[in-house]
Design a protein around this motif. Structure first.
Motif, mmCIF file in Angstrom:
data_model
loop_
_atom_site.group_PDB
_atom_site.id
_atom_site.type_symbol
_atom_site.label_atom_id
_atom_site.label_comp_id
_atom_site.label_asym_id
_atom_site.label_seq_id
_atom_site.Cartn_x
_atom_site.Cartn_y
_atom_site.Cartn_z
ATOM 1 N N GLY A 163 -0.546 -3.956 -5.758
ATOM 2 C CA GLY A 163 -0.810 -2.807 -4.779
ATOM 3 C C GLY A 163 -1.923 -1.953 -5.608
ATOM 4 O O GLY A 163 -2.492 -1.130 -5.077
ATOM 5 N N THR A 165 -7.662 -5.190 -3.707
ATOM 6 C CA THR A 165 -6.238 -4.756 -3.924
ATOM 7 C C THR A 165 -5.453 -5.925 -4.466
ATOM 8 O O THR A 165 -5.664 -6.859 -3.907
ATOM 9 C CB THR A 165 -5.544 -4.028 -2.797
ATOM 10 N N GLN A 175 -2.351 -8.471 -4.757
ATOM 11 C CA GLN A 175 -1.213 -8.672 -4.021
ATOM 12 C C GLN A 175 -0.650 -9.935 -4.866
ATOM 13 O O GLN A 175 -1.338 -10.453 -5.777
ATOM 14 C CB GLN A 175 -1.488 -8.721 -2.408
#
Length: 285
Positions: A187, A247, A249
Motif C-alpha cells: 500500500g 503503489t 502490492q
C-alpha cells in the motif's frame, strides 16, 4: 651511449599502462569496471606504474664503456627473443589494446538474462531469509561508509516514508528490506528508476525494473529488480531506462509471494551517468 631496444619496449608498455589508468580516473570511467571504493587502490597502481616508468627510462640508454656482462655472464646479448618472451609480451599487450580500442560498455538486460532470473523460481523457498545477490550486504554507493547507528537510522526512515524513493544511495538496502518483508510495505507509494528486463513467464503487462549491483568489479555483478505492472508494459523493450511511480502490492510468482509495483505513472529517461549501485562497509568504531 648505447640504445637498448628491449628496455625501450618495456618503457613503452609501462607508459601505456600508466596512461590507461590515468585516463580511467580523469574520465571517471574507472567506476564502470570496479566498485568506487577501490579507486584508491587503482590510483596507487597507477602511481606505481609511473614510478616504474621513470626507473625504466634510465635503462634505455647505457653509457659507452659501461661495465657490462661479458663472456661467462650466462646469456647471449645477440640472441633473438625467445618464443616464450614473445607470448608473454602479447599477453601483456592484449588488455592494453582492448582497453584503448573499446570504450567500457554498460551491463544490459542480455547479460542479466545470462546471469539467471531476477524473480524467484519454483524451487526457491518462501522462507528464504535473503536474496543470494545481496546476502548480508548493507549498502550505499561509492566509497561512503556508515556506522551501524547511521545505517539503522536510514532503515527507520524507510518505514516512515509516505513515498519510498529508491535513490542510488539507498537502493540496495531498501530493495532487500522490501523483498524480505513485502507485507510491511503493501500500500505504500514508491518511485524507482532502472532498466527494463523481461524474463520468460511474465505477462504482457509485466516487466522488471532492474539495476546491477557491483560488489567488487564487473565480474561479480548481479541484477536485482522489482516486478512492475501496467497496461502498456509490452510497448517498452529490454534495456529501456524508465522512471516508475506506483503503489506496492503483493503478488504470487511461481508460488512465491513477491512485491509488485502497480504503476500509475511511468516515463522513459536517459541512462544515468552512473548506472550501477554498490555495496560499502559498515564502519567498526
Amino acid at each position: 651511449m648505447r640504445f637498448h631496444f628491449r628496455q625501450f619496449l618495456r618503457a613503452i608498455m609501462l607508459a601505456s599502462f600508466s596512461l590507461f589508468f590515468i585516463r580511467l580516473h580523469v574520465t571517471e570511467e574507472i567506476t564502470k569496471y570496479v566498485n568506487p571504493k577501490y579507486t584508491v587502490m587503482s590510483q596507487i597502481a597507477a602511481g606505481i606504474f609511473v614510478l616504474l616508468l621513470f626507473i625504466q627510462i634510465f635503462r634505455i640508454w647505457e653509457p659507452d664503456g659501461h661495465p657490462h656482462c661479458h663472456a661467462g655472464c650466462g646469456h647471449d646479448h645477440h640472441s633473438n627473443v625467445g618464443a616464450g618472451k614473445r607470448i608473454s609480451f602479447f599477453i601483456i599487450l592484449f588488455p592494453l589494446l582492448v582497453g584503448f580500442a573499446f570504450p567500457p560498455a554498460v551491463l544490459d538486460a542480455s547479460l542479466a538474462e545470462n546471469k539467471g532470473t531476477v524473480l524467484p523460481q519454483p524451487r526457491e523457498s518462501q522462507q528464504q531469509d535473503s536474496l543470494p545477490a545481496i546476502e548480508h550486504q548493507k549498502v550505499l554507493p561509492n566509497d561512503n561508509y556508515l556506522s551501524q547507528g547511521e545505517y539503522n537510522k536510514r532503515m527507520e526512515q524507510l518505514k516512515k516514508q509516505n513515498v519510498i524513493e529508491m535513490k542510488e544511495e539507498v537502493f540496495a538496502p531498501y530493495y532487500e528490506e522490501i523483498e524480505n518483508h513485502p507485507k510491511s510495505y503493501r500500500g505504500k507509494k514508491i518511485k524507482v528508476s532502472g532498466f527494463v528486463y523481461k524474463e520468460a513467464g511474465l505477462s504482457p503487462h509485466q516487466l522488471v525494473i532492474s539495476r546491477f549491483l557491483i560488489t567488487h568489479c564487473l565480474a561479480d555483478a548481479s541484477v536485482i529488480g522489482i516486478l512492475t505492472e501496467f497496461e502498456k508494459a509490452s510497448q517498452y523493450q529490454p534495456d529501456t531506462w524508465m522512471e516508475i511511480e506506483g503503489t506496492l502490492q503483493i503478488t504470487t510468482y511461481n508460488g512465491v509471494e513477491v512485491p509488485v509495483i502497480k504503476a500509475d505513472k511511468w516515463k522513459v529517461i536517459p541512462q544515468p551517468s552512473q548506472p550501477y549501485i554498490y555495496p560499502v562497509l559498515i564502519k567498526i568504531l
